[in-house]
Design an enzyme around this catalytic site. Structure first.
Site, PDB file in Angstrom:
ATOM      1  N   TYR A 109       0.883  -1.164   0.000  1.00  0.00           N
ATOM      2  CA  TYR A 109       0.000   0.000   0.000  1.00  0.00           C
ATOM      3  C   TYR A 109       0.923   1.216   0.000  1.00  0.00           C
ATOM      4  CZ  TYR A 109      -3.302   3.494   1.796  1.00  0.00           C
ATOM      5  OH  TYR A 109      -4.058   4.629   1.980  1.00  0.00           O
ATOM      6  N   ASP A 149      -2.053  -1.308  -3.983  1.00  0.00           N
ATOM      7  CA  ASP A 149      -2.270   0.105  -4.310  1.00  0.00           C
ATOM      8  C   ASP A 149      -0.917   0.787  -4.476  1.00  0.00           C
ATOM      9  OD1 ASP A 149      -3.016   2.713  -4.534  1.00  0.00           O
ATOM     10  OD2 ASP A 149      -4.177   2.804  -2.676  1.00  0.00           O
ATOM     11  N   ASN A 151      -0.643   3.720  -6.002  1.00  0.00           N
ATOM     12  CA  ASN A 151      -0.956   5.151  -5.875  1.00  0.00           C
ATOM     13  C   ASN A 151      -0.301   5.987  -6.964  1.00  0.00           C
ATOM     14  OD1 ASN A 151      -2.797   6.424  -4.064  1.00  0.00           O
ATOM     15  ND2 ASN A 151      -1.672   5.555  -2.337  1.00  0.00           N
ATOM     16  N   ASP A 249     -13.829   2.814  -1.945  1.00  0.00           N
ATOM     17  CA  ASP A 249     -13.488   3.726  -3.029  1.00  0.00           C
ATOM     18  C   ASP A 249     -12.584   3.050  -4.052  1.00  0.00           C
ATOM     19  OD1 ASP A 249     -11.441   3.553  -1.205  1.00  0.00           O
ATOM     20  OD2 ASP A 249     -10.756   5.602  -1.474  1.00  0.00           O
ATOM     21  N   HIS A 250     -12.146   1.814  -3.757  1.00  0.00           N
ATOM     22  CA  HIS A 250     -11.402   0.997  -4.717  1.00  0.00           C
ATOM     23  C   HIS A 250     -12.270  -0.188  -5.137  1.00  0.00           C
ATOM     24  CE1 HIS A 250      -7.207   2.663  -4.078  1.00  0.00           C
ATOM     25  NE2 HIS A 250      -7.881   3.209  -3.091  1.00  0.00           N
TER      26      HIS A 250
END
Length: 576
Positions: A109, A149, A151, A249-250
């Site tokens: 993450y 993730d 990002n 939200d993912h």
């Protein structure tokens, strides 16, 4: 603390990494179905410094060497200085590393760039991840899967505004995007599996801003990935996203592996053999099933407040127990011996002034997790409780009951109090003898009813006289009613300038002087090219199909509404 069904969910082995200092700030988890696969080893973090108790042995570690700060060309901070220690990068619970034989899986993450000061932390985490993978590939000759993730949007196609000319020209200027582009194939060792199956697919997004209703129009970004090294390509069967699954939200992403493959030499290899799976394998010690609270080594606090279960009782080896504990002396213990259980334990009390009582037991002592001993309520306490209950049953009389004829109850009245002249007039001489007769309850109720009717009739006469003397009273009442209605009427939202539609009310949650204030913005959802404002979106790229840049504080809306009402009232007065 994790719930048991989350930490030990049936046949799954669970592995977690949490922040060292910031609880709930971040974290990653890996679940493996023990019926199909059991990881050989598991570690937390990228540096190998985060260790369970006791620390992992050399045989339990995945690697023999780990990256260090001096191995990396670190990203400088705002003062143009580089850190000599990367331990803080592992303190936020952002990485799990598991060895599955065929490959090493790294679940990450990666940090988000929440501010300019956070950019060095983000970049150094990416560089540390890259170095960890490099060591696995080049020095240990392992295949690697990096998923989670990241990002970062890998290309303009992976961003909701990536197709706009202003973004295409500067898309690669960001240092994180530059780094990711160099790490991915064809420039680097990692292959983006999902994009390899869908090379030209638009809208392949995995994350959306839920506060902006961005998921309604699929205005998001692809920042979640499954990256693999080239040697694993023959095992990959398929990969995709699951945008229809909501709850975050993912959205989930996945890849499927072949159960078996045939090599160029014609040799058939099963996936289970390539992953070195054997019967009766135990999960690595990092698994949550070995945590004290889930392995039965730690007594849970809840067991002390639950219902006693005979299977949960623990027996000491001693055959007898005789000990003293201080007990409060209470009059409720009227007998000299109060039995506690059927095991022969009792509390012996004494009529002397001794300050302690003795608990004796002729059988093995058992520690019992049960509710406290309930004492039998005394007569006094029973009476007090009954009084409160009778008061609660009586309820509260309604005012309408005073203007309706009461029903005659067949039950005997509880209490009748009669006031004589001595009670009404203190100066009167009290009578020495009690009255010979008392009025009946029916007579008393009828008298009260007649009095209520008389009072009601008097009130009606007064109202009639008032209406006759004041012919404009109804008009005054209507005016007052309208004024109060206008005062408490809900505030009508303003309309945005571009679409002419009612705006939507929001509240500022960000820390600062405006926290808690309410404001209105356009109610339409965001989308590609929505109007962020003149300073952030060129006018020729604005798509008016989506949210416009309308903004107004709720306090300004209320002020304008009051001014409009004042002008309207002035017009009504002038016309009359």
């Amino acid at each position: 603390m994790l719930q048991r069904d989350v930490a030990v969910p049936g046949p799954y082995h669970a592995f977690f990494s949490f922040p060292v200092n910031k609880g709930g700030y971040s974290g990653v988890a890996v679940y493996t179905n023990s019926r199909n696969v059991v990881p050989l080893k598991a570690e937390e973090g990228l540096l190998g410094t985060l260790q369970p108790k006791p620390p992992l042995s050399e045989e339990e570690r995945i690697s023999t060497a780990y990256p260090r700060a001096h191995h990396i060309d670190a990203f400088p901070d705002e003062a143009d200085e580089t850190s000599s220690c990367f331990d803080a990068l592992d303190f936020e619970g952002r990485t799990l590393v598991l060895d599955f034989g065929l490959f090493v899986l790294i679940n990450v993450y990666c940090p988000a760039e929440t501010s300019d000061a956070r950019l060095p932390f983000k970049m150094n985490f990416h560089l540390l991840l890259q170095e960890r993978v490099r060591k696995l590939i080049e020095e240990e000759h392992r295949e690697v899967i990096v998923l989670g993730d990241i990002n970062i949007a890998a290309a303009p196609l992976d961003h909701g505004d990536g197709h706009l000319p202003s973004n295409v020209a500067t898309f690669w200027d960001h240092p994180a995007r530059q780094w990711f582009r160099q790490w991915l194939n064809p420039n680097g060792p990692m292959i983006d599996v999902i994009r390899s199956f869908w090379p030209d697919r638009k809208g392949l997004f995995t994350c959306w801003n839920m506060k902006l209703q961005a998921r309604e129009t699929n205005y998001g970004a692809r920042i979640d990935y499954v990256l693999i090294t080239r040697g694993l390509l023959p095992w990959i069967k398929h990969g995709d996203i699951q945008a229809s699954l909501k709850g975050s939200d993912h959205c989930p992403i996945f890849v499927d592996l072949h159960d078996e493959i045939t090599l160029e030499s014609g040799e058939l290899i099963k996936l289970s053999d390539a992953m070195k799976q054997k019967e009766g394998m135990q999960a690595p010690r990092l698994s949550a099933k070995f945590w004290e609270e889930f392995s039965g080594k730690q007594t849970m606090l809840s067991t002390f407040f639950g219902k006693r279960n005979s299977s949960q009782l623990q027996t000491f080896d001693e055959t007898t127990a005789n000990f003293s504990v201080p007990l409060p002396r209470s009059p409720q213990f009227s007998s000299s011996s109060v039995p506690l259980t059927d095991e022969g334990m009792s509390i012996s009390t004494s009529n002397s002034n001794a300050s302690t009582e003795t608990i004796r037991n002729s059988k093995p002592l058992r520690l019992i997790a049960s509710a406290p001993l309930k004492r039998k309520p005394s007569e006094k306490s029973f009476t007090s409780g009954s009084t409160k209950k009778r008061k609660a049953e009586a309820g509260q009389s309604k005012i309408a009951s005073f203007f309706s004829k009461p029903t005659i109850s067949k039950s005997q009245p509880k209490e009748v109090i009669v006031l004589d002249e001595a009670d009404s007039f203190p100066d009167a001489v009290p009578s020495c003898s009690p009255p010979s007769t008392f009025p009946s309850s029916d007579h008393q109720l009828d008298a009260d009813y007649r009095l209520a009717c008389e009072l009601s009739a008097t009130q009606v006469d007064l109202i009639t006289q008032s209406e006759a003397s004041q012919p404009n009273a109804s008009t005054s009442q209507n005016t007052s009613k309208n004024a109060w209605s206008d005062l408490f009427a809900p505030l009508q939202p303003p309309r945005c300038v571009t679409h002419g539609e009612p705006a939507k009310l929001y509240t500022v949650n960000k820390q600062g002087p405006n926290k808690g204030k309410k404001f209105y913005i356009c109610s339409r959802p965001v989308g590609p090219g929505y109007d962020k404002g003149k300073g952030e979106r060129p006018r020729d790229e604005v798509n008016h199909q989506y949210r416009c840049n309308f903004f107004k504080w709720a306090s300004d809306v209320k002020k304008e509404a009051r001014q409009d009402k004042h002008r309207a009232s002035q017009l009504r007065v002038g016309s009359s």
